[in-house]
Structures are given as structure tokens and as C-alpha cells.
Enzyme design. Sequence first.
Site, PDB file in Angstrom:
ATOM      1  N   ARG A 103       0.836  -1.206   0.000  1.00  0.00           N
ATOM      2  CA  ARG A 103       0.000   0.000   0.000  1.00  0.00           C
ATOM      3  C   ARG A 103       0.873   1.258   0.000  1.00  0.00           C
ATOM      4  O   ARG A 103       0.554   2.243  -0.672  1.00  0.00           O
ATOM      5  CB  ARG A 103      -0.958  -0.016   1.198  1.00  0.00           C
ATOM      6  CG  ARG A 103      -2.042   1.050   1.128  1.00  0.00           C
ATOM      7  CD  ARG A 103      -3.119   0.823   2.163  1.00  0.00           C
ATOM      8  NE  ARG A 103      -2.611   0.933   3.531  1.00  0.00           N
ATOM      9  CZ  ARG A 103      -3.370   0.782   4.619  1.00  0.00           C
ATOM     10  NH1 ARG A 103      -4.662   0.504   4.491  1.00  0.00           N
ATOM     11  NH2 ARG A 103      -2.844   0.891   5.822  1.00  0.00           N
ATOM     12  N   LYS A 211      -2.964   6.487   1.099  1.00  0.00           N
ATOM     13  CA  LYS A 211      -2.814   6.880   2.502  1.00  0.00           C
ATOM     14  C   LYS A 211      -1.850   8.064   2.579  1.00  0.00           C
ATOM     15  O   LYS A 211      -0.671   7.925   2.956  1.00  0.00           O
ATOM     16  CB  LYS A 211      -2.316   5.708   3.346  1.00  0.00           C
ATOM     17  CG  LYS A 211      -2.602   5.863   4.839  1.00  0.00           C
ATOM     18  CD  LYS A 211      -2.291   4.582   5.578  1.00  0.00           C
ATOM     19  CE  LYS A 211      -2.579   4.703   7.076  1.00  0.00           C
ATOM     20  NZ  LYS A 211      -4.004   4.823   7.375  1.00  0.00           N
ATOM     21  N   GLU A 247     -16.631   5.661   3.600  1.00  0.00           N
ATOM     22  CA  GLU A 247     -15.829   5.356   4.786  1.00  0.00           C
ATOM     23  C   GLU A 247     -16.282   6.155   5.990  1.00  0.00           C
ATOM     24  O   GLU A 247     -16.945   7.189   5.855  1.00  0.00           O
ATOM     25  CB  GLU A 247     -14.362   5.706   4.542  1.00  0.00           C
ATOM     26  CG  GLU A 247     -13.616   4.809   3.606  1.00  0.00           C
ATOM     27  CD  GLU A 247     -12.121   5.031   3.726  1.00  0.00           C
ATOM     28  OE1 GLU A 247     -11.517   4.472   4.658  1.00  0.00           O
ATOM     29  OE2 GLU A 247     -11.573   5.758   2.889  1.00  0.00           O
TER      30      GLU A 247
END
Length: 381
Positions: A103, A211, A247
Amino acid sequence: LKLCIQYNCLRLYPASDHMTAVGSANLDWKNIGFCVQPNHGYVCATWKDGSWSDCKVVKEPYMQMHVNSVALHYGQTCWEGMKAFHCKDGSVRTFNDVENYHRLSNGAQRMLIPGISLEFFRHAVDMCVNVNLSLLPPYGSGGALYLRPILLGSGPMLGLAPAKEYMFLVIGSPVGNYFSALGPEILQKGAPGKVVLEYDRSAPRGMGSVKCSGNYGADLYPSSLHKAEGYMVGLYLDPVEQRYIEEFNVTNFASITKDGTYITPEWTASILPSITNKCLQQLAKDMGLKVEQRRIDFLKEVDNFKEVAAVGTAAVVLPIRSLLMRDKVFTFEQHEVMRKLQNELVAIQTGDATDKHGWTRIVQTTSQSTSAPATGSKARL
């Protein structure tokens, strides 16, 4: 003031304490919460002229960076959140760090940051664990060493352009549950939440799946508003129709439906793929549950939600007891299935259950290397 007091505590730890036994700092492990704690140092490597330097340990909790750094002005930074655990057999293990690596690498590619190898990533992580070993919460305490690998553009630019110099950091801090400040009753019975309609977390083809710091900065103001109203978490819907679930503030959405299905939104360009969510889905399949990762129309399906949870590395699983949307409150049952899944996940992390999926990795803590292995390439992502 609080942070200054904590950082000053660094002087209370003797230098020789770095390689002592797990948990020998003897902190109040049950009440450490999720906040900045004093530590023995962080790991740092720098990129310049096409290659990464060796990793080194920096003892003071500060860094020197140009005031015109691209990270500071244009947000060229991405990072990870992961944990190391002291396990039942006495070993220290990271959890699913290969997923964190992938990620982070995807984020680096999107942000035009030079990549690192998995070997280099793990070496830096292990160095950070070793130097902070006495601050690792011991087995049975319910805590972990939270690790935050960070890639950032440290070099200066006045106009919008990728930096020419970069830093890779790994920071470690002992933690409990992310939401521990809410109190045991909330963690057991669930938190009240609100559907956020006035703001969007991410754009449809933006950075929501990366992220990076900007994703979290976008939520600072909206979350302050609903928290002031007494709603501890906010749920975002899609930014186009405000119809489909995306989310919570810092966590993925998951639900156990009334027919016993584990459902969670599909990971699109505006939703961050949660590693914890991915593991919980696998554990649900192991338990014989049907798992669906798809678009979830909130108003059409909310009445079929039996259990609702906010899931992520820092929070693990936070029960949601209610969600307010405009003037209507939707309530959900206390966790039963999600609690079982959470307990199984934690048991694997701490070595109380068999890790049949190969998610954990033992960190060698008998010796500490101070030089990094070769990255294998000088190329940028």
C-alpha cells in the site's frame, strides 16, 4: 505543554535500555491510550542523486528539513500504520507488513516518490522495533507498538513539482485502542455516529485510495463539528450522489446483515483499502460467512444492517450503535459476529491462535544491525 512534558521524559530512559526486555519501561500499559509517547528514537534514511542512504536511528523526536520542502507546501507524503506485538511464545511479530509495504508503494507511485524494496522496508521497521523494545507493551496487556513508516519529499521547490530529495522514516509508539478515550462502555456497546452530508472526504477520481496526509486533513473540520454535537464518528457517502457508503473518518465501514452476510464497500479510487478489513473478510469466510464487497446504498440497505463497525489498524473494530442521517436515527445491535471476528484477529496477532494465512512475521530481537541492505535499484517508481 503535554507533548513537551512527554518528550522531556526521554531523558529518563538510560541509553543502555534500548535493547532490554520487552516492556521493561514498565509504563501503565492498560492506560496508555493512542497518543504520542516518548521513545528511544526513530529510523531515518534519505534519498538523493538516485539512491537511498543506509538507515540510521535518530534519538531526538525532531527532524531538520528545508522550509520550502515539497512535503510541507504541496503535501508530497504518504505513510502507513501498522503494529508489532509481543506474543504468547515470547516472540515479537509484525502483522501483515507485506500488505503495508504494497500500500505504501502504491502511494509512493501516485505521489512520485522513489520506491523502496520490501527488504529495506522490513529492515527499517525491525530497527525501530529493536530500538524501542522496552516500550513494546508486553503480552497480555492489550497493547502494541504502533509503527508509522513515512515517505516524504524533503527537498525544496517553490513551484509545484516533485522534490529532488526524500526521506523515509519509521516512528514507533506504544499504544492501546485508538478509541480508548471513549471509555469501556462505548467500546463494548458502540459509539453514536452521524452521516456527513455537508462535506466530502475525497473526490471520485482523487486521492482517497492513497494513505496520504491530505486525506486526513480533509476530515479535521467535519469531524470536529459532529464530535461537538456528541457524535463520535462520521460516515461519508459517495461525493457524486451522496447515496453509496464510502468510509468513516479514519476507518472502513463493515456490517453484518440480518441474514448473516459480511458486507463492506468495494475499494474505489475514493476509498482507502483497509488491511484490517481485508483480514476480517478472510476470517469471516473461514467462519463460513458469506462476504460481499460491493456498492452499498445506505438508505436502501440500512434497515438490513444488524451489526455495524468501523474497522482499521489503529481502531481494530469499533462497534457503531447508531447513525443519524438528517432527522432520522438508525440503530444497530451489539456486536456478536464482529466481536468473534475481532477476537480471532487479535488472537492471531498475539500468537494465541494459529496463523494459517501467514500474516505475522517474527522480528529478530537478539541483535541489531545499523546498516541497511541494498535496495536493489536506484530507479524511481
